[in-house]
Design a protein around this motif. Structure first.
Motif, mmCIF file in Angstrom:
data_model
loop_
_atom_site.group_PDB
_atom_site.id
_atom_site.type_symbol
_atom_site.label_atom_id
_atom_site.label_comp_id
_atom_site.label_asym_id
_atom_site.label_seq_id
_atom_site.Cartn_x
_atom_site.Cartn_y
_atom_site.Cartn_z
ATOM 1 N N SER A 153 -2.670 -5.456 -16.503
ATOM 2 C CA SER A 153 -1.427 -4.684 -16.415
ATOM 3 C C SER A 153 -1.609 -3.559 -15.408
ATOM 4 O O SER A 153 -2.722 -3.139 -15.109
ATOM 5 C CB SER A 153 -1.026 -4.139 -17.789
ATOM 6 O OG SER A 153 -2.043 -3.325 -18.338
ATOM 7 N N ALA A 154 -0.468 -3.066 -14.879
ATOM 8 C CA ALA A 154 -0.507 -2.087 -13.779
ATOM 9 C C ALA A 154 -1.405 -2.600 -12.666
ATOM 10 O O ALA A 154 -2.290 -1.898 -12.166
ATOM 11 C CB ALA A 154 -0.961 -0.715 -14.275
ATOM 12 N N ALA A 155 -1.161 -3.837 -12.267
ATOM 13 C CA ALA A 155 -2.080 -4.551 -11.373
ATOM 14 C C ALA A 155 -2.122 -3.991 -9.963
ATOM 15 O O ALA A 155 -3.076 -4.261 -9.227
ATOM 16 C CB ALA A 155 -1.699 -6.028 -11.331
ATOM 17 N N SER A 156 -1.115 -3.233 -9.554
ATOM 18 C CA SER A 156 -1.114 -2.687 -8.198
ATOM 19 C C SER A 156 -1.687 -1.287 -8.140
ATOM 20 O O SER A 156 -1.762 -0.685 -7.074
ATOM 21 C CB SER A 156 0.316 -2.660 -7.639
ATOM 22 O OG SER A 156 1.115 -1.716 -8.341
ATOM 23 N N GLY A 157 -2.117 -0.742 -9.287
ATOM 24 C CA GLY A 157 -2.613 0.624 -9.331
ATOM 25 C C GLY A 157 -4.069 0.737 -8.926
ATOM 26 O O GLY A 157 -4.740 -0.247 -8.580
ATOM 27 N N ALA A 158 -4.580 1.954 -9.001
ATOM 28 C CA ALA A 158 -5.936 2.237 -8.527
ATOM 29 C C ALA A 158 -6.988 1.453 -9.283
ATOM 30 O O ALA A 158 -7.962 0.962 -8.702
ATOM 31 C CB ALA A 158 -6.219 3.733 -8.646
ATOM 32 N N VAL A 159 -6.827 1.316 -10.595
ATOM 33 C CA VAL A 159 -7.788 0.580 -11.410
ATOM 34 C C VAL A 159 -7.449 -0.905 -11.445
ATOM 35 O O VAL A 159 -8.299 -1.761 -11.177
ATOM 36 C CB VAL A 159 -7.848 1.154 -12.839
ATOM 37 C CG1 VAL A 159 -8.754 0.293 -13.729
ATOM 38 C CG2 VAL A 159 -8.348 2.592 -12.828
ATOM 39 N N GLY A 160 -6.205 -1.229 -11.757
ATOM 40 C CA GLY A 160 -5.816 -2.629 -11.923
ATOM 41 C C GLY A 160 -6.035 -3.476 -10.694
ATOM 42 O O GLY A 160 -6.449 -4.644 -10.796
ATOM 43 N N SER A 161 -5.783 -2.908 -9.523
ATOM 44 C CA SER A 161 -5.953 -3.684 -8.289
ATOM 45 C C SER A 161 -7.409 -4.071 -8.079
ATOM 46 O O SER A 161 -7.709 -5.156 -7.560
ATOM 47 C CB SER A 161 -5.449 -2.877 -7.089
ATOM 48 O OG SER A 161 -6.164 -1.657 -6.947
#
Length: 335
Positions: A153-161
Motif C-alpha cells: 500500500s502507498a506504493a508510490s511513496g518513499a517506503v512503498g516504492s
C-alpha cells in the motif's frame, strides 16, 4: 548582520488535520558547538508521516514534541565547525537535527555522506530511513520467496516504492495501491510493478485486489491501514505475512475508527503480523545501506524526489504529504 538559525517549531498540538497555525517560524542565534560536538548547516530536511504522531501528547515509541520545540526530523548538510574527533569542517553529514537551518550534535546517530555516490538528499530517502525501513520490513519481517505475490500500500511513496522494487529483485510478483492514476502509472511504468490500482476510484477494493492477485496474497506491506488493509485479509494465502509499517489513513483521526474485525483470518490462515521500527536494526544499517547503494547505482532501484524549496514552506510540505500530493520522497531544500 550575523547569520541566524531559522526554525519551525510546534505552536500548538494539531487536532485532526494539521493547519498552518499549528506551526511557527522563529529565528534564534546559531548555536556554538561545545567539546565533542559539531555544528551543521543543513541543506535538506525530511518531512515524513511519522511526524504527525510525534505532535500528539500521548505515550508512543518516542517522546512527543513539546510546544515551542523544533519539529523533529532527519537532516543533511555541511559541517561548518567541529570539536568532534570523528568529523571535520566540510564533511557532509546526515543527522537528526529537525526543522532548522543549523544544528549541533554530539555525533550519536550522525553519519558521513559520500556525495559522489548519489545526491546528498538521498540520505533522507532511498539511502536513508525510508529505504532502510523498506529493506528490513520486507526482507526480515516478511521473508518473501521468489514467485510469491507481494502487495504494497502507498506504493508510490518513499517506503512503498522501494519495498516493491526489492520484492521484484527477489523474484516476487508485486501489486501496489496508490491514490491517483499518475501514481499508478509511475509504479507500473517506472518501477516495474506487475499490477496496481487507484484506491480513490475503485468501488470495491477486494475485487480490485482479487483481479490483480488471482493466486492470492502471500505478503502484505502495510503503510496505510483502513479499508485498503481490510480488503487484503480475505485474500491472504495460508501462512501469509504482514508487515505493519504505517497507518497514515488514521493519523489525523480524532476518534478511534470502527471497522471490520478480521483477525479470525489469522487463525484460519495462520497469518503472521508484525509491526516494525527501523531502529530495531540499528546495528545492521551500514551493511544494508551498502547493498541498497549498489542497487541504486546499478539502476535496480529507481527513486523520485519531490523537492519543496524554503524552510518556511516546510509546514505546507508536511500537510501536503499527509494529503498525498506527492510522488516518491518529499524533502525540503533549505533556502
Amino acid at each position: 548582520m550575523p547569520e541566524m538559525n531559522r526554525q519551525i517549531t510546534l505552536a500548538q498540538r494539531p487536532y485532526g488535520v494539521p493547519k498552518d497555525s499549528d506551526f511557527k517560524l522563529v529565528e534564534t542565534d546559531v548555536p556554538e558547538p561545545e567539546a565533542g560536538e559539531l555544528l551543521i548547516r543543513n541543506e535538506y530536511m525530511s518531512v515524513d508521516p511519522y511526524m504527525r504522531g510525534r505532535m500528539n501528547d500521548r505515550k508512543s515509541y518516542a517522546p512527543g514534541i513539546e510546544i515551542g520545540a523544533v519539529i523533529v526530523g532527519a537532516t543533511v548538510g555541511q559541517v561548518i565547525e567541529s570539536n568532534h574527533p570523528g568529523f571535520q569542517s566540510g564533511d557532509t553529514v546526515q543527522a537528526s537535527l529537525g526543522w532548522q537551518t543549523h544544528g549541533v550534535t554530539n555525533g550519536d546517530g550522525a553519519r558521513k555522506i559520500d556525495s559522489s555516490l548519489a545526491p546528498i538528499s538521498t540520505s533522507l530517502g532511498v539511502l536513508g530511513m525510508p529505504g532502510l525501513t523498506a529493506y528490513f520490513g520486507l526482507l526480515d519481517v516478511t521473508n518473501p520467496v521468489a514467485g510469491e505475490t507481494v502487495v504494497v500500500s502507498a506504493a508510490s511513496g518513499a517506503v512503498g516504492s522501494v519495498v516493491g522494487q526489492i520484492a521484484k529483485i527477489n523474484g516476487c510478483r508485486v501489486v501496489g495501491t496508490a491514490g491517483s492514476d499518475e501514481k499508478v502509472r509511475y509504479v507500473l511504468d517506472d518501477l516495474g510493478f506487475d499490477g496496481a490500482f487507484n484506491y480513490k476510484t475503485s468501488i470495491d477494493y477486494e475485487a480490485s485486489l482479487s483481479e490483480l492477485c488471482p493466486d492470492g496474497i502471500d505478503v502484505y506491506f502495510d503503510n496505510v491501514g483502513g479499508p485498503v488493509t481490510d480488503a487484503v485479509f480475505p485474500l491472504f494465502n495460508l501462512w501469509g505475512r504482514m508487515a505493519v509499517c504505517g497507518q497514515i489513513s488514521q493519523y489525523n483521526a480524532t476518534e478511534p475508527p470502527v471497522g471490520p474485525r478480521l483477525f479470525w483470518h489469522c487463525i484460519t490462515k495462520r497469518l503472521r503480523i508484525q509491526g516494525l521500527l527501523v531502529s530495531d536494526w540499528a546495528d545492521q544499517h551500514d551493511q544494508a545501506l551498502r547493498e541498497m547503494a549498489q542497487w541504486v547505482t546499478s539502476g535496480q532501484i529507481k527513486y523520485r524526489e519531490d523537492v519543496v524549496e524554503g524552510i518556511e514552506n516546510a509546514p505546507e510540505a508536511f500537510m501536503g504529504l499527509l494529503r498525498g500530493d506527492h510522488i516518491g520522497k518529499r524533502v525540503v531544500k533549505i533556502g
